[in-house]
Design an enzyme around this catalytic site. Structure first.
Site, PDB file in Angstrom:
ATOM      1  N   LEU C  73       0.720  -1.051   0.043  1.00  0.00           N
ATOM      2  CA  LEU C  73      -0.018   0.061   0.103  1.00  0.00           C
ATOM      3  C   LEU C  73       0.837   1.275  -0.037  1.00  0.00           C
ATOM      4  O   LEU C  73       0.333   2.293  -0.209  1.00  0.00           O
ATOM      5  CB  LEU C  73      -0.950  -0.121   1.082  1.00  0.00           C
ATOM      6  CG  LEU C  73      -2.151  -0.993   0.969  1.00  0.00           C
ATOM      7  CD1 LEU C  73      -3.190  -0.762   2.093  1.00  0.00           C
ATOM      8  CD2 LEU C  73      -2.927  -0.727  -0.242  1.00  0.00           C
ATOM      9  N   ASP C 162       9.561  -9.585   2.724  1.00  0.00           N
ATOM     10  CA  ASP C 162       9.086  -9.754   1.173  1.00  0.00           C
ATOM     11  C   ASP C 162      10.412  -9.460   0.329  1.00  0.00           C
ATOM     12  O   ASP C 162      11.098 -10.215   0.385  1.00  0.00           O
ATOM     13  CB  ASP C 162       7.960  -8.806   0.928  1.00  0.00           C
ATOM     14  CG  ASP C 162       7.617  -8.952  -0.305  1.00  0.00           C
ATOM     15  OD1 ASP C 162       7.813 -10.117  -0.757  1.00  0.00           O
ATOM     16  OD2 ASP C 162       6.670  -8.153  -0.965  1.00  0.00           O
ATOM     17  N   ASP C 315      -0.050  -9.602  -4.931  1.00  0.00           N
ATOM     18  CA  ASP C 315       1.198  -8.796  -4.975  1.00  0.00           C
ATOM     19  C   ASP C 315       0.972  -7.502  -5.455  1.00  0.00           C
ATOM     20  O   ASP C 315       2.135  -7.134  -6.256  1.00  0.00           O
ATOM     21  CB  ASP C 315       2.537  -9.532  -5.563  1.00  0.00           C
ATOM     22  CG  ASP C 315       3.935  -9.025  -5.154  1.00  0.00           C
ATOM     23  OD1 ASP C 315       3.789  -8.290  -4.303  1.00  0.00           O
ATOM     24  OD2 ASP C 315       4.712  -9.888  -5.528  1.00  0.00           O
TER      25      ASP C 315
HETATM   26 ZN    ZN Z   1       5.187  -8.346  -2.515  1.00  0.00          ZN
HETATM   27 ZN    ZN Z   2       8.093 -10.550  -2.734  1.00  0.00          ZN
END
Ligand code: ZN
Ligand code: ZN
Lengths: 302, 176, 437
Positions: C73, C162, C315
């Protein structure tokens, strides 16, 4: 044709047209006055984001011999502001109303990016590891001068293939003709997956003994850190083209190198200075070929 | 609509006449050289050279000139893509250069040819031989040797066929 | 306001119910679900009379609001790419009523202050539920564990570094161990950074021909293998993010056969596109992991079918135009995915790879279970949290119409089928049918 972004993007017929035109320009270069008024009043800019004195000089001479006004922008000058995006740089340059943009950039696809975003003619002078189309054209021109043709030839390309834009442009160009291509070098510098008209050899002798043309590529010292090869000494020992090659190369095989060559790395002096080497001829042909390319491009009218 | 203006015999006669005129004006072959303008002019120059040889028994030097790089209309008409390398294998300094072209029209090709020649040296004199003069000059240029003067309209075309390329000798006027 | 929806086909994996039903929503609460077909065939979709909105949903479908367990976001810190307001708006128009946002904001969501900030922003300006995902390590540096317990208390539902994967296996092992006590899973972006270094697309013939440095599939697979082993070692659950390769699927399959606590997701672009999409240096198709080959794409579809892949996540990675309008290798990774995900996923149903129920599970109940988000589905006296979808609706993607600030989509101009017409999220009701009242 508006741009020369890559050999990938042009046809065999267009390549032949460029080579024919280059022949006419080569004659111009033999005159006392090596300059023609063809593009008088037009402007070219050499936009070099990577230093390359040779290529820039060759383009600059080609431009001047076509009577273009020439601007040189390079990263070392303040003209290209650090942090400015390529797009912004391009828009600034456009406001100078240039007709030809010659670009050298470290990012693959940069020339296409510029070409897509400007009405000016764009010539790729090397983009990342993608293409260096004028080098492949001048190589083809040089081969045709000596061999009379491209069709039916066996060409070995030796060295750092994966990092070489020269190798890619030559691959695309030669693939548009009826040629057999062999990539030769250590496995760490060759692609694992190749087009079907290409064979791979890790053995120098086997890879080049049937070749009509042996193209050597520059081993880029700055790529050493990736542990691609243990040392330059070892590279020369295993894949460098040395005097013993005379014993197994075809009688009329020619040796080429896009320059600048590292003697004692890719090639020994014995070979470099032998009559089989057409390395210096490549340099002269570079100017004629680049003149031809510039001459044949036409700006998009907006 | 096509109309034949000259046939093989007529072209031959004209070239013979032009050859005599060249020899007469220059009082022989001394210092003369021929330069044919690509494409038609090259074959005409070659024929004139043969006729000189038949008459005088010697070969005058001959070159070929492609004027593409000297044109002033590439922005208007686009670039010519089939360019023949220029080949002038002798010094033109002090020579009497006879430029040979097939059709004289606006005079711009002749201007381009003269500019090109100047880049090769400083000839003593430049003369111009043309098979056809169709008028409509845009520059103050006149031929020294004219095969035939043919008044034309702007929208008409003159086509010169030569046996070296087309297999026949003929000049036709095409009217739309 | 009272809204009555007549004769929709309901598919609800939460309550395990499927069939025709009419649903009444009052003040954001489902007050009545009447199963079975009612004879009330209005021609118009809806009718407005005296504060009652009736929607004739004959031929339309009702699903629980979709859950995206992997979105970016960008707020705080990168509000030029996306904000919580625009990101949740994009979620709503894509049918998502719950999204989980990754920790790579600025500052990083590695402390409760950032979590509170995100949640407060979402309450004030957001259109849907937002569940933050906390960082595994402080500053995503891969060195020290973040305060996972406090992050959990503040509202984080999982932990992930991530895009900056934890390379140190010992740290990863500790994170897994520690997360067990907290009860929230670790989500791993599997990438061996040494193998992928400098890479910008899938490694193969295509990357060679484009002169772009490739990222081998093994860069992903090596880490999938490691994380599965560490999960086995620590007995802690691990969720593998955005699976893109056939080899990774084989590893996950084996882990599942061993009943290890391993779950996995993929994204619509991995089952819709291959590396061919980057040809011509199309930066909008630049993602990490990169788009792979036909073979991988087929394996992903098969794995979705066999439930080796539990979840479809977006994603969603919005970027500013200027971050994509550069040469390929300089371009940012990511696709703005919220607004195309459902339509692209429905294609799997149309192509007979998944049945509708299975697809909706991967977009609702499965992520809810993994993240332990309490969702009740369609139940009387619970919050209205569902969407009405026209499966046959044909539309053309126009990135300019995106609610997201990120217009970076490789699907611009694509003709898709299936679209959300109405989204119900508590008292909020979003009408995207384009029909006039
Ligand atoms: Zn991601
Ligand atoms: Zn990722």
């Amino acid at each position: 044709m508006k741009d020369l972004v890559g050999i990938k993007e042009i046809s065999r017929q267009e390549i032949e047209e460029i080579l024919n035109t280059a022949r006419a320009f080569k004659e111009v270069l033999t005159r006392d006055i090596k300059k023609v008024p063809t593009l008088r009043g037009k402007t070219a800019i050499n936009l070099f984001f990577e230093p390359s004195t040779r290529t820039r000089t060759s383009f600059e001479l080609a431009e001047k011999r076509l009577s273009l006004d020439v601007l040189n922008f390079s990263v070392s000058t303040s003209s290209v502001v650090k942090g400015e995006t390529l797009y912004d740089t391009l828009k600034t340059i456009e406001s100078y109303n240039v007709d030809y943009i010659v670009i050298r950039h470290s990012a693959s696809g940069a020339a296409k990016f510029v070409a897509d975003n400007t009405p000016a003619c764009v010539i790729n002078a090397g983009d990342g590891t993608n293409e260096h189309p004028t080098q492949a054209l001048l190589d083809a021109f040089s081969i045709v001068e000596v061999k009379g043709k491209l069709d039916g030839l066996k060409i070995a390309i030796v060295g750092d293939i994966i990092h070489s834009r020269v190798a890619r442009s030559n691959l695309y160009l030669l693939s548009k003709f009826d040629t057999e291509i062999t990539f030769v070098g250590p496995p760490t510098l060759l692609p694992s997956d190749v087009p079907s008209n290409v064979s791979i050899s890790y053995d120098l002798k086997k890879g080049i003994k049937d070749a009509d043309v042996v193209m050597l590529l520059r081993i880029q010292l700055e790529r050493q850190k990736g542990a691609f090869i243990p040392s330059l000494k070892e590279y020369f020992h295993v894949w460098g083209l040395k005097g013993d090659a005379f014993s197994y190369l075809k009688k009329d095989a020619i040796v080429m190198h896009p320059g600048p060559m590292n003697r004692g790395v890719e090639i020994s002096s014995e070979i470099a200075d032998s009559p089989r080497s057409i390395i210096l001829r490549q340099v002269t042909n570079g100017i004629a070929t680049r003149m031809a390319v510039i001459y044949l491009l036409t700006r998009r009218e907006v | 609509m096509e109309k034949e203006l000259l046939n093989y015999e007529e072209i031959e006669r004209i070239l013979t006449r032009i050859t005599y005129e060249i020899l007469e004006k220059n009082k022989g072959t001394e210092d003369i050289c021929l330069i044919g303008i690509v494409t038609g002019g090259v074959y005409l120059a070659e024929r004139i050279r043969k006729k000189i040889k038949e008459n005088e028994g010697l070969n005058v030097p001959m070159g070929i000139l492609d004027i593409s790089f000297y044109r002033d209309d590439i922005n208007i008409k686009g670039k010519k893509k089939e360019i023949k390398p220029t080949n002038i294998p002798f010094q033109i300094d002090g020579k009497k250069v006879v430029l040979v072209d097939d059709v004289l029209y606006t005079g711009r090709s002749t201007r381009a040819a003269m500019d090109a020649l100047m880049d090769f040296g400083r000839p003593a004199e430049i003369q111009l031989a043309v098979l056809i003069d169709r008028g409509h000059r845009e520059l103050p240029i006149m031929a020294n040797y004219t095969g035939k003067y043919i008044p034309t309209a702007r929208n008409e075309k003159i086509k010169v066929y030569l046996k070296e390329i087309s297999g026949k000798d003929s000049v036709v006027l095409i009217t739309q | 306001m009272k809204i009555i929806i007549h004769n929709a086909w309901v598919v609800d994996p939460f309550t395990d119910k499927e069939g025709v039903a009419s649903i009444t929503v009052e003040e954001g609460i489902i007050t009545k679900i009447q199963w079975g077909k009612k004879e009330k065939g209005e021609k118009k979709h809806k009718k407005n009379s005296s504060n009652i909105l009736e929607i004739n949903a004959h031929g339309l479908y009702i699903f629980p609001g979709l859950i995206d367990m992997h979105a970016h976001l960008r707020e705080p810190g990168f509000e030029h790419k996306e904000t919580i307001r625009t990101g949740t708006k994009a979620a709503i128009s894509g049918g998502f009523t719950t999204i989980c946002c990754m920790a790579n904001t600025n500052p990083v969501n590695d402390n409760p202050e950032v979590t509170y900030y995100i949640l407060a922003k979402a309450r004030e300006e957001g259109c849907c539920d937002v569940y933050p995902i906390g960082a595994i390590t402080k500053g995503l540096k891969g060195e020290e564990l973040s305060e996972m317990a406090m992050l959990r208390e503040a509202g984080c539902v999982a932990f992930s570094d991530d895009g900056m994967p934890v390379t140190n296996s010992l740290i990863m092992k500790r994170a897994l161990e520690y997360s067990k006590a907290i009860g929230s899973p670790i989500i791993s972006h599997c990438e061996d950074l040494a193998l992928s270094e400098g890479g910008v697309m899938n490694e193969g013939k295509m990357s060679f021909l484009l002169g772009l440095k490739g990222i081998p599939r093994e860069a992903e697979e090596v880490m999938v293998a490691r994380d599965i082993l560490l999960s086995k070692y620590t007995k802690a659950p691990i969720h593998i993010a955005h699976v893109s390769t056939k080899g990774a699927i084989e590893l996950i399959k084996r882990a599942k056969e061993e009943n290890l606590p391993v779950t996995a997701e993929t994204c619509p672009h991995y089952f819709t596109l291959t590396e061919k999409a980057v040809d011509g240096y199309k930066t909008d198709a630049k993602v990490n992991p990169p788009l792979r080959t036909e073979e991988d794409m087929e394996a992903i579809k098969e794995a979705l079918k066999e439930d080796i892949l539990d979840v479809i996540a977006t994603d969603h990675a919005p970027h500013h135009e200027g971050e994509k309008k550069v040469p390929f290798q300089e371009a940012a990774n990511g696709i703005s995915g919220l607004e195309t995900a459902l339509s692209l996923s429905l294609k799997l149903v149309k192509d007979g790879i998944l049945n509708l129920r299975q697809l909706i599970e991967k977009l609702t109940v499965n992520p809810a279970k993994i993240l332990k988000i309490s969702k009740k589905g369609l139940k009387e006296n619970s919050e209205a949290d569902f969407i009405i979808v026209d499966l046959g609706y044909k539309w053309k993607v126009n990135k300019k119409d995106f609610a997201s600030l990120g217009k970076n989509t490789p699907f611009d101009g694509w003709n898709l089928e299936g679209k959300v017409l109405y989204t119900f999220k508590g008292k909020k009701f979003f009408d995207m049918s384009g029909e006039k009242n």
